[in-house]
Design a protein around this motif. Structure first.
Motif, PDB file in Angstrom:
ATOM      1  N   SER A   1      -6.928 -33.398 -74.202  1.00 30.41           N
ATOM      2  CA  SER A   1      -8.400 -34.061 -74.130  1.00 30.41           C
ATOM      3  C   SER A   1      -8.868 -33.711 -75.273  1.00 30.41           C
ATOM      4  O   SER A   1     -10.027 -34.496 -75.806  1.00 30.41           O
ATOM      5  N   ALA A   2      -8.892 -32.328 -75.812  1.00 25.95           N
ATOM      6  CA  ALA A   2      -9.180 -31.841 -77.106  1.00 25.95           C
ATOM      7  C   ALA A   2      -8.889 -32.756 -78.427  1.00 25.95           C
ATOM      8  O   ALA A   2      -9.959 -33.074 -78.988  1.00 25.95           O
ATOM      9  N   GLU A   3      -7.858 -33.220 -78.352  1.00 23.65           N
ATOM     10  CA  GLU A   3      -7.276 -34.288 -79.321  1.00 23.65           C
ATOM     11  C   GLU A   3      -8.010 -35.457 -79.150  1.00 23.65           C
ATOM     12  O   GLU A   3      -8.390 -36.096 -80.249  1.00 23.65           O
ATOM     13  N   SER A   4      -8.481 -36.246 -77.943  1.00 29.15           N
ATOM     14  CA  SER A   4      -9.076 -37.127 -77.698  1.00 29.15           C
ATOM     15  C   SER A   4     -10.545 -37.269 -78.551  1.00 29.15           C
ATOM     16  O   SER A   4     -11.153 -37.911 -79.020  1.00 29.15           O
ATOM     17  N   PHE A   5     -11.113 -35.853 -78.193  1.00 26.84           N
ATOM     18  CA  PHE A   5     -12.502 -35.732 -78.782  1.00 26.84           C
ATOM     19  C   PHE A   5     -12.288 -35.810 -80.315  1.00 26.84           C
ATOM     20  O   PHE A   5     -13.191 -36.149 -80.983  1.00 26.84           O
ATOM     21  N   TYR A   6     -11.022 -35.058 -80.801  1.00 34.85           N
ATOM     22  CA  TYR A   6     -10.910 -35.033 -82.177  1.00 34.85           C
ATOM     23  C   TYR A   6     -10.940 -36.541 -82.760  1.00 34.85           C
ATOM     24  O   TYR A   6     -11.516 -36.781 -83.676  1.00 34.85           O
ATOM     25  N   LYS A   7     -10.043 -37.183 -82.293  1.00 37.43           N
ATOM     26  CA  LYS A   7      -9.621 -38.852 -82.789  1.00 37.43           C
ATOM     27  C   LYS A   7     -10.864 -39.421 -82.634  1.00 37.43           C
ATOM     28  O   LYS A   7     -11.223 -40.420 -83.365  1.00 37.43           O
ATOM     29  N   ARG A   8     -11.450 -39.633 -81.205  1.00 40.50           N
ATOM     30  CA  ARG A   8     -12.559 -40.584 -80.946  1.00 40.50           C
ATOM     31  C   ARG A   8     -14.151 -40.116 -81.167  1.00 40.50           C
ATOM     32  O   ARG A   8     -14.880 -40.734 -81.050  1.00 40.50           O
ATOM     33  N   GLY A   9     -14.231 -38.889 -81.287  1.00 37.67           N
ATOM     34  CA  GLY A   9     -15.531 -38.044 -81.498  1.00 37.67           C
ATOM     35  C   GLY A   9     -16.052 -38.424 -79.955  1.00 37.67           C
ATOM     36  O   GLY A   9     -15.588 -38.364 -78.946  1.00 37.67           O
ATOM     37  N   GLN A  10     -17.385 -38.541 -80.208  1.00 35.38           N
ATOM     38  CA  GLN A  10     -18.148 -38.496 -78.850  1.00 35.38           C
ATOM     39  C   GLN A  10     -18.128 -39.555 -78.091  1.00 35.38           C
ATOM     40  O   GLN A  10     -18.427 -39.657 -76.937  1.00 35.38           O
ATOM     41  N   VAL A  11     -17.531 -40.564 -78.529  1.00 43.72           N
ATOM     42  CA  VAL A  11     -17.436 -41.896 -77.757  1.00 43.72           C
ATOM     43  C   VAL A  11     -16.312 -41.644 -76.799  1.00 43.72           C
ATOM     44  O   VAL A  11     -16.090 -42.143 -75.861  1.00 43.72           O
ATOM     45  N   THR A  12     -15.614 -40.540 -76.626  1.00 39.30           N
ATOM     46  CA  THR A  12     -14.806 -40.268 -75.690  1.00 39.30           C
ATOM     47  C   THR A  12     -15.458 -40.053 -74.061  1.00 39.30           C
ATOM     48  O   THR A  12     -14.860 -40.541 -73.339  1.00 39.30           O
ATOM     49  N   LEU A  13     -16.695 -39.510 -74.315  1.00 37.57           N
ATOM     50  CA  LEU A  13     -17.348 -39.451 -73.188  1.00 37.57           C
ATOM     51  C   LEU A  13     -17.369 -40.738 -72.515  1.00 37.57           C
ATOM     52  O   LEU A  13     -17.849 -40.811 -71.367  1.00 37.57           O
ATOM     53  N   VAL A  14     -17.776 -41.979 -73.265  1.00 35.02           N
ATOM     54  CA  VAL A  14     -17.948 -43.094 -72.869  1.00 35.02           C
ATOM     55  C   VAL A  14     -16.819 -43.689 -72.051  1.00 35.02           C
ATOM     56  O   VAL A  14     -17.036 -44.523 -71.080  1.00 35.02           O
ATOM     57  N   ILE A  15     -15.718 -43.592 -72.559  1.00 32.48           N
ATOM     58  CA  ILE A  15     -14.517 -43.995 -72.091  1.00 32.48           C
ATOM     59  C   ILE A  15     -13.767 -43.276 -71.266  1.00 32.48           C
ATOM     60  O   ILE A  15     -12.712 -43.600 -70.715  1.00 32.48           O
ATOM     61  N   ALA A  16     -14.195 -41.967 -71.295  1.00 29.25           N
ATOM     62  CA  ALA A  16     -13.407 -40.927 -70.459  1.00 29.25           C
ATOM     63  C   ALA A  16     -13.002 -41.170 -68.642  1.00 29.25           C
ATOM     64  O   ALA A  16     -11.880 -41.036 -68.546  1.00 29.25           O
ATOM     65  N   LYS A  17     -13.890 -41.967 -68.249  1.00 24.86           N
ATOM     66  CA  LYS A  17     -13.613 -42.294 -66.881  1.00 24.86           C
ATOM     67  C   LYS A  17     -12.582 -43.253 -66.667  1.00 24.86           C
ATOM     68  O   LYS A  17     -12.023 -43.191 -65.484  1.00 24.86           O
ATOM     69  N   PHE A  18     -12.141 -43.813 -67.631  1.00 31.20           N
ATOM     70  CA  PHE A  18     -11.104 -44.648 -67.594  1.00 31.20           C
ATOM     71  C   PHE A  18      -9.747 -44.265 -67.830  1.00 31.20           C
ATOM     72  O   PHE A  18      -8.523 -44.800 -67.727  1.00 31.20           O
ATOM     73  N   ILE A  19      -9.615 -43.136 -68.261  1.00 33.21           N
ATOM     74  CA  ILE A  19      -8.456 -42.317 -68.729  1.00 33.21           C
ATOM     75  C   ILE A  19      -7.896 -41.129 -67.740  1.00 33.21           C
ATOM     76  O   ILE A  19      -8.856 -40.187 -68.058  1.00 33.21           O
ATOM     77  N   PRO A  20      -6.885 -41.336 -67.007  1.00 30.76           N
ATOM     78  CA  PRO A  20      -6.725 -40.426 -66.325  1.00 30.76           C
ATOM     79  C   PRO A  20      -6.198 -38.959 -66.894  1.00 30.76           C
ATOM     80  O   PRO A  20      -5.564 -39.009 -68.170  1.00 30.76           O
ATOM     81  N   GLY A  21      -6.699 -38.089 -66.436  1.00 33.40           N
ATOM     82  CA  GLY A  21      -6.461 -36.661 -67.092  1.00 33.40           C
ATOM     83  C   GLY A  21      -7.592 -36.111 -67.932  1.00 33.40           C
ATOM     84  O   GLY A  21      -7.912 -35.143 -67.860  1.00 33.40           O
ATOM     85  N   ILE A  22      -8.243 -37.079 -68.569  1.00 37.62           N
ATOM     86  CA  ILE A  22      -9.309 -36.919 -69.505  1.00 37.62           C
ATOM     87  C   ILE A  22     -10.726 -37.068 -68.537  1.00 37.62           C
ATOM     88  O   ILE A  22     -11.650 -36.388 -68.981  1.00 37.62           O
ATOM     89  N   ASN A  23     -10.757 -37.773 -67.813  1.00 36.78           N
ATOM     90  CA  ASN A  23     -12.092 -38.111 -66.919  1.00 36.78           C
ATOM     91  C   ASN A  23     -12.491 -37.072 -66.420  1.00 36.78           C
ATOM     92  O   ASN A  23     -13.849 -36.788 -66.393  1.00 36.78           O
ATOM     93  N   THR A  24     -11.864 -36.119 -65.901  1.00 38.54           N
ATOM     94  CA  THR A  24     -11.959 -34.710 -65.491  1.00 38.54           C
ATOM     95  C   THR A  24     -12.567 -33.851 -66.450  1.00 38.54           C
ATOM     96  O   THR A  24     -13.447 -32.928 -66.384  1.00 38.54           O
ATOM     97  N   MET A  25     -11.562 -33.727 -67.461  1.00 40.25           N
ATOM     98  CA  MET A  25     -11.854 -32.891 -68.392  1.00 40.25           C
ATOM     99  C   MET A  25     -13.128 -32.900 -69.357  1.00 40.25           C
ATOM    100  O   MET A  25     -13.400 -31.877 -69.974  1.00 40.25           O
ATOM    101  N   ALA A  26     -13.451 -34.100 -69.459  1.00 40.51           N
ATOM    102  CA  ALA A  26     -14.474 -34.408 -70.576  1.00 40.51           C
ATOM    103  C   ALA A  26     -15.577 -33.776 -70.588  1.00 40.51           C
ATOM    104  O   ALA A  26     -16.212 -33.108 -71.612  1.00 40.51           O
TER     105      ALA A  26
END
Length: 270
Positions: A96-121
């Motif tokens: 999840s932290a790596e996703s924030f690092y790579k995609r920045g704040q856009v992670t919050l926009v797509i997080a619901k579609f990514i299993p595992g990250i949806n709850t952690m975001a």
């Protein structure tokens, strides 16, 4: 899904709200399936589309906001608990932290579609001290995209869902046994994984004073401090503990090979 469409017809708004809130709070409830069923109910004029969308978005915002503030004040304690409920408890925080690092704040926009990250975001954003107003805007955008996508999917596939349910009824007992067996296997699998990773609940810890005393003793040469902060918490421009070395937590298998074998290792993160 067999009973979900009739239930949507009777309790659509409340059921949508409850399932979306449960998923947003980290419980493994079929929120996406509920949205698809709600979309089908809208197509059959059983439910009012804007009302369903409002109930779903309100539930997501309440759940995500709760986890955001819990993450702000509880930090890794909450993240660790949520990870133990995930499919990959040993990697979910880093992922999840790596996703924030790579995609920045856009992670919050797509997080619901990514299993595992949806709850952690949401709690991860809170623990990273993101401004709540900024989080709310991004979370609203992501929640809207998530809800509209699955509601539209249910809306346009109403006839297909009806045919699928008719086939399910025709199969009768055989389908019930198949689904029951699948749920049992899944429960056993999750229980086995929980037992396997339960050992991570007990991690040897050292107080700062104890480490400082050792660094000030004649034994200091036998100590190596290692910085294992993930990208979301690591800033290359900030100071590290004197004498520490930085390793990449997402590449531990390779990084460990380069660590000294003749010293006691002390790992630290945020």
């Amino acid at each position: 899904m067999n009973d979900l469409l009739p239930m949507m017809a009777r309790h659509g708004y409340a059921l949508t709200f409850a399932l979306l809130l449960a998923e947003a709070m980290g419980f493994p409830f079929p929120a996406a399936i509920a949205l698809v069923a709600a979309g089908a109910a809208v197509a059959s004029h059983t439910l009012w589309g804007p009302g369903v969308l409002f109930a779903a978005l309100l539930a997501l915002l309440i759940g995500d906001t709760s986890l955001f503030w819990l993450g702000r004040y509880s930090g890794w304690a909450l993240l660790g608990f949520l990870c133990r409920l995930s499919m990959n408890p040993e990697t979910c925080i880093l992922r999840s932290a790596e996703s924030f690092y790579k995609r920045g704040q856009v992670t919050l926009v797509i997080a619901k579609f990514i299993p595992g990250i949806n709850t952690m975001a949401a709690p991860l954003a809170g623990s990273m001290k993101m401004r709540y107003s900024q989080f709310l805007r991004l979370d609203f955008a992501g929640g809207s995209l998530y809800c509209v996508t699955y509601l539209l999917l249910g809306y346009v596939s109403r006839d297909f869902l009806t045919a699928a349910l008719n086939s399910f009824h025709a199969a009768g007992r055989a389908m019930e046994i198949l689904i029951g067996t699948a749920l049992l296997v899944y429960a056993i699998y999750r229980g086995a994984r929980f037992h396997k990773y339960r050992k991570y609940d007990i991690v040897p810890r050292v107080q700062v004073q104890e480490l400082a005393m050792r660094l000030g003793s004649e034994d200091a040469g036998q100590v190596q401090i290692v910085d294992v902060r993930s990208h979301g918490y690591y800033d290359a421009g900030t100071e590290r503990i004197q004498g520490s070395i930085r390793i990449e937590p997402n590449n531990l298998e390779e990084e460990i090979k380069n660590l000294p074998k003749d010293k006691d290792l002390y790992l630290y993160c945020t």
